[in-house]
Every structure is written in structure tokens, then in C-alpha cells.
Design an enzyme around this catalytic site. Structure first.
Site, PDB file in Angstrom:
ATOM      1  N   SER A  91       6.210   2.970  -2.159  1.00  0.00           N
ATOM      2  CA  SER A  91       5.994   2.086  -1.014  1.00  0.00           C
ATOM      3  C   SER A  91       7.064   1.023  -0.834  1.00  0.00           C
ATOM      4  O   SER A  91       7.166   0.426   0.235  1.00  0.00           O
ATOM      5  CB  SER A  91       4.629   1.404  -1.125  1.00  0.00           C
ATOM      6  OG  SER A  91       3.596   2.345  -0.929  1.00  0.00           O
ATOM      7  N   LYS A  96       4.902  -9.149   2.183  1.00  0.00           N
ATOM      8  CA  LYS A  96       4.039  -8.091   2.725  1.00  0.00           C
ATOM      9  C   LYS A  96       2.616  -8.639   2.884  1.00  0.00           C
ATOM     10  O   LYS A  96       2.090  -9.312   1.997  1.00  0.00           O
ATOM     11  CB  LYS A  96       4.060  -6.905   1.752  1.00  0.00           C
ATOM     12  CG  LYS A  96       3.340  -5.657   2.205  1.00  0.00           C
ATOM     13  CD  LYS A  96       3.551  -4.566   1.154  1.00  0.00           C
ATOM     14  CE  LYS A  96       2.890  -3.259   1.537  1.00  0.00           C
ATOM     15  NZ  LYS A  96       3.139  -2.219   0.510  1.00  0.00           N
ATOM     16  N   SER A 129       4.603   1.906   2.347  1.00  0.00           N
ATOM     17  CA  SER A 129       3.789   0.998   3.139  1.00  0.00           C
ATOM     18  C   SER A 129       4.434  -0.367   3.378  1.00  0.00           C
ATOM     19  O   SER A 129       3.873  -1.208   4.091  1.00  0.00           O
ATOM     20  CB  SER A 129       2.433   0.798   2.455  1.00  0.00           C
ATOM     21  OG  SER A 129       2.585   0.237   1.151  1.00  0.00           O
TER      22      SER A 129
END
Length: 520
Positions: free
Chosen positions: A225, A126, A201
Site C-alpha cells: 500500500s 494518510k 491504498s
């Protein structure tokens, strides 16, 4: 929160949906209904535990594995829009180096496995997590690209294990949304239906995993997330016990000593059997004493379940498919149904604690010299007139923090007391050999941008960050729209091995990850 206030808040969310849903339809009309291309290499369908062993035993070339994943990323990313920055050339060279090492080393397979258990295995990261030399802006716009000068501690641990990093993937601004879009990279799409979100996210990671373009992923989780994107794309995501994995080297971060109690770097994998391996490689050597490899007899675990949140009066009802997913898992384990009334406070205790984390980086409180922090009133005006450089959630966070901080301290003290009581209840119920089966979210993946009238529903996930429990989202099956559905598996702190063992059993029983619809 009184019953009247709950109904008013629920009503406000319904009113918001009257604006969000038409906007979503308009934006969705522009998105192609095209399916992702068919997977063309069998190497893409091998779990990491097997892939690592095959590389060590010289049964397959590491270069061939990395090339297969690089090709797959290039094949699907124009549809998914998940990659922020790639390092494919470097990864291919590192793969050649692995093959050369294996061709000349005198070390045994067992020695190699002990020293570098992920040798030659591809990993994606990420973009909010520091990967040396790669973009590290967390979706924010800067005058000059912000690059990670060093690896985050979790990345350093995985690099030490011999893994090969392919890329960094998309995230919403500062990871503050359960969908994945920003004004730099744009909107990331769900491989099962490009018109739908992969969640957030960690949506970039989930999108690549679900499409077969990634195998192991470093994501993060402070309110679901890692778990919501995993559920939306049909893969597996685990929120570890606090500090089992170092929470540092991430954007945003916080100087609050409680930061790691709520926030964590989290493993996501396409296959449940890979979660323990990745978690072991990520873990902080100075973290709590969690025995990830502790043998588990899944038949001897005590199972409990609930199929609602209390009810709180805030969240929308579960769809029939989500209800059936919970019941299917409960029946498989002969779980005992329980009613934990205090879960109706999930939203209240979560926002009280999470929105009062001190010194967390937002657009109103930045630690970077390249851009000044914003003023709340000015940024709202700029957003309303279409002049802001930021997405709605980044602008909204300042108002929410200010509102929560303005509440009387006695209210926060009351909610903290409820949180402690709820945590104690769970610890007593689950002990060291129990798990709790609970919905991840009321619905499967929705169309883009519709999270804004579903924000209250995230309390199903946020509550376990607030309480500090390990929890795994496990893929269970597909709904009537052929979209993935899953459930959360919760255990007491430091009992991560139970969550992981149950996830592996669910993968065995129900098949785990399913290929998205693909063109031939």
C-alpha cells in the site's frame, strides 16, 4: 495450488478483464486530460534534509515554506482530489511560531537539530492514520464524521520532531484496495496522467508527493500500500522491519498479535535522501534495534535479482519497460541473477496468512458503535442492486475471508511451512550485507479501476509483508508512456539501512523524482 487451479484462476481473471476494461474506459472518458499547474516556488523542490537545515539556520522563513506548500495543495487538489481534510490555517500559525522561536532562542543549531530534526518541515498524513482533531474514517461513510481523538504513536513521534502537519489524504475504504476511491471523497488521480490511478491504498499521499504538493508522508503498508503508489507516481516508499514503527493508531486495526508482523505505518518521500530522516523520526522507541544511520558502502553490498515471480502461472508478464527497469538496476550494481523457485508460492502464502488475520476491522466486523456490522449475503445483494454504501473491495473481502478460512487446516500448515522455508532461504542468501532487486508490479500506472483484473499481480509486493522483510520501492525512470517505473529493494529483517542506501544511490544514478507534465 495445482497447475490446473492456477490456470483456472488466471482464466477467471482474464474473463473479469472483459468487463473491467470497458467499464474503465467509460469512467475515464469523464476525466479531464488537463495537466497539473506548473510549480511556482523553488521552495517546493528542496529535499527535507536541506529544508530543515535551512530553517534551523534562519536562511529561510518557515512561514514561507508552509505557505508555498499550502498554495501548491490548493493549486492542484481540484485536479487530483487527494485531500480529505486540511488544517492550513493551523499549519501557517505553527510556522509563525517556529519563526518566532528561532528568532529568540539561545539554543545552537546543533541542539535544535538534535531535539527537533524536522522543525518546521511540512508533513502530510494518510487519513486512516490518527492525526488529532482530523478525519479518521478510512474512506467509510458514517452518520457523523469520525475524528481522531489523539495522535497515532507514529504521528506523535513526528510531531515531537517539530514537523508541521498540513492535511489528511484520501484512501480507499478501510485501505483494502490498490486503487484510491471511496463514496465520500471520490477518486484520487495520478499527477502524471489524471486518467490513471496513483495506486492504493496510500494513493492520496502518493498523488500529492508526485505533484510536488507534499514532501514527507506518513502512509501504511500491508500488501504494497505504500510501495505501489510510490512506484505509480515516481516517488519513494519504504516498508520497514516489523514493529520498527508502531502499527497502532490506524483504521483498520486488529487485535491479532501478528498484526504488526504484516502491517506497518510506512514513510513515503519525494526524495530518497529523506527516507532515513523520516523513518528515524517515526520509529517506535521500543521497537527493534535497527541502526538506520549505519554507514553503507553501496559498492560492497551483495546484489541479487529476479525479473519474474517464479513463474507462478498467476501473474501477467512484465512489460518491456518494467523488465528494463530491473535489468538497468541489476547492471548498475553488477547484480547476480538468481532463481528462487519458492517465489511461485507468493500469492498462495500471502492470502493464506493475510486473509486469516483475526479480528481485523471490515464492514462485516466493525468495532465502532456508530454503525452495525453487515451480513455478507445481505451486503452482496445490496451491492448487486446498487444499494450498498460501500465499494466493491469492501464487499468482496468478507467472501474472500470466508473462502480462505474454509480451506483445510493442513493446507494452511503446508503454506506456512513454505513461507518459513522461503524466509530462511532469503535470510541465508542476503545475510546482513545483501539486497534483492525485484519488480514492484508488472506494469506502470494503469487507468482507473483496472486493478480488479490485476489483483494477482500484487503478490510481487504482498510476499514481503508475509515474510516480514524491509523493502523500499525506488524510482528508476520513465516508460514509453512517460509514466514512472521503479523496483523493490529487499533486505533481511533489521537491515533497513541497506534498502535506504541503495535507494539513495539509485536516486543519484537515475535522477529520482521527475516533475509530472505541467501547464506553463
Amino acid at each position: 495450488m495445482s497447475w490446473i487451479m492456477r490456470r483456472m484462476l488466471r482464466g477467471a481473471i482474464v474473463l473479469l478483464s472483459w468487463f473491467v476494461i470497458p467499464y474503465s474506459w467509460i469512467k475515464t472518458l469523464r476525466i479531464s486530460r488537463q495537466k497539473i499547474p506548473c510549480m511556482s516556488s523553488n521552495l517546493l523542490e528542496i529535499p527535507a534534509v536541506d529544508l530543515a537545515q535551512m530553517i534551523r539556520k534562519r536562511q529561510i522563513k518557515c512561514e514561507h515554506v508552509i505557505k508555498a506548500y499550502v498554495d501548491r495543495c490548493r493549486q492542484v487538489n481540484h485536479l487530483l482530489n487527494a485531500i480529505v481534510q486540511e488544517r492550513f490555517d493551523e499549519a501557517l500559525q505553527e510556522a509563525k511560531n517556529v519563526d518566532e522561536f528561532l528568532a529568540t532562542t539561545t539554543k545552537s543549531t546543533e541542539e535544535i537539530e538534535h531535539e527537533t530534526p524536522l522543525l518546521g518541515v511540512p508533513v502530510t498524513v494518510k487519513e486512516s492514520i490518527g492525526l488529532r482533531g482530523m478525519s479518521n474514517q478510512a474512506g467509510l461513510r458514517f452518520e457523523k464524521q469520525r475524528v481522531a481523538m489523539e495522535d497515532a504513536p507514529s504521528v506523535a513521534q513526528v510531531r515531537k520532531s517539530g514537523a508541521i502537519f498540513l492535511l489528511v489524504s484520501n484512501t480507499p475504504e478501510l485501505c483494502m484496495l490498490w486503487e484510491t476511491y471511496n463514496k465520500i471523497t471520490g477518486t484520487t488521480r495520478n499527477p502524471h496522467d489524471l486518467r490513471r490511478t496513483p495506486g492504493g491504498s496510500s494513493g492520496g499521499e502518493a498523488s500529492l508527493l508526485g505533484a510536488g504538493a507534499s514532501l514527507l508522508s506518513l502512509s501504511s503498508d500491508i500488501g504494497g500500500s505504500a510501495r505501489l503508489p510510490a512506484m505509480y507516481t515516481g516517488v519513494f516508499g519504504h516498508k520497514p522491519t516489523p514493529f520498527l514503527v508502531s502499527p497502532y493508531g490506524h483504521v483498520p486495526t486488529s487485535g491479532d498479535p501478528r498484526w504488526g508482523d504484516y502491517f506497518t505505518i510506512a514513510p513515503m518521500t519525494r526524495y530518497a535522501v529523506d527516507l532515513p530522516l523520516l523513518l528515524k523520526c517515526m520509529r517506535d522507541p521500543q521497537g527493534p534495534p535497527v541502526d538506520i544511520d549505519k554507514p553503507v558502502d553501496v559498492k560492497s553490498i551483495n546484489y541479487y535479482y529476479m525479473d519474474s515471480d517464479g513463474p507462478s502461472g498467476l501473474t501477467r508478464p512484465l512489460t518491456s519497460d518494467m523488465q528494463q527497469a530491473v535489468l538497468k538496476v541489476a547492471r548498475h550494481f553488477n547484480a547476480q541473477k538468481v532463481h528462487i523457485d519458492l517465489l511461485k508460492w507468493s500469492f498462495d502464502i500471502s492470502v493464506s496468512q493475510l486473509l486469516r488475520i483475526q479480528n481485523i476491522e471490515t464492514i462485516y466486523n466493525q468495532s465502532w458503535d456508530t454503525e452495525k456490522s453487515k451480513k455478507l449475503s445481505v451486503e452482496w445483494l445490496k451491492y448487486l442492486f446498487g444499494c450498498s454504501n460501500h465499494i466493491f473491495s469492501s464487499v468482496l473481502i468478507g467472501f474472500l475471508q470466508k473462502f480462505i478460512s474454509s480451506l483445510p487446516q493442513r493446507r494452511h500448515d503446508q503454506l506456512e511451512g513454505i513461507a518459513k522455508e522461503l524466509k530462511n532461504h532469503f535470510v541465508q542468501l542476503l545475510g546482513t550485507n545483501g539486497v534483492f532487486i525485484y519488480p514492484s508490479f508488472p506494469t506502470s500506472a494503469h487507468y482507473h479501476y483496472r486493478i480488479f483484473h490485476k489483483l494477482l499481480d500484487t503478490s510481487y509486493m504482498m510476499v514481503f509483508n508475509t515474510l516480514g522483510f524491509p523493502v523500499t520501492n525506488a524510482m528508476v525512470g520513465m516508460d514509453k508512456n512517460n509514466l514512472p517505473v521503479g523496483v523493490q529493494i529487499v533486505a533481511s529483517p533489521q537491515q533497513d539501512h541497506l534498502c535506504l542506501a541503495v535507494a539513495k544511490e539509485l536516486e543519484r544514478a537515475f535522477g529520482g523524482w521527475k516533475k509530472p507534465p505541467q501547464t506553463s
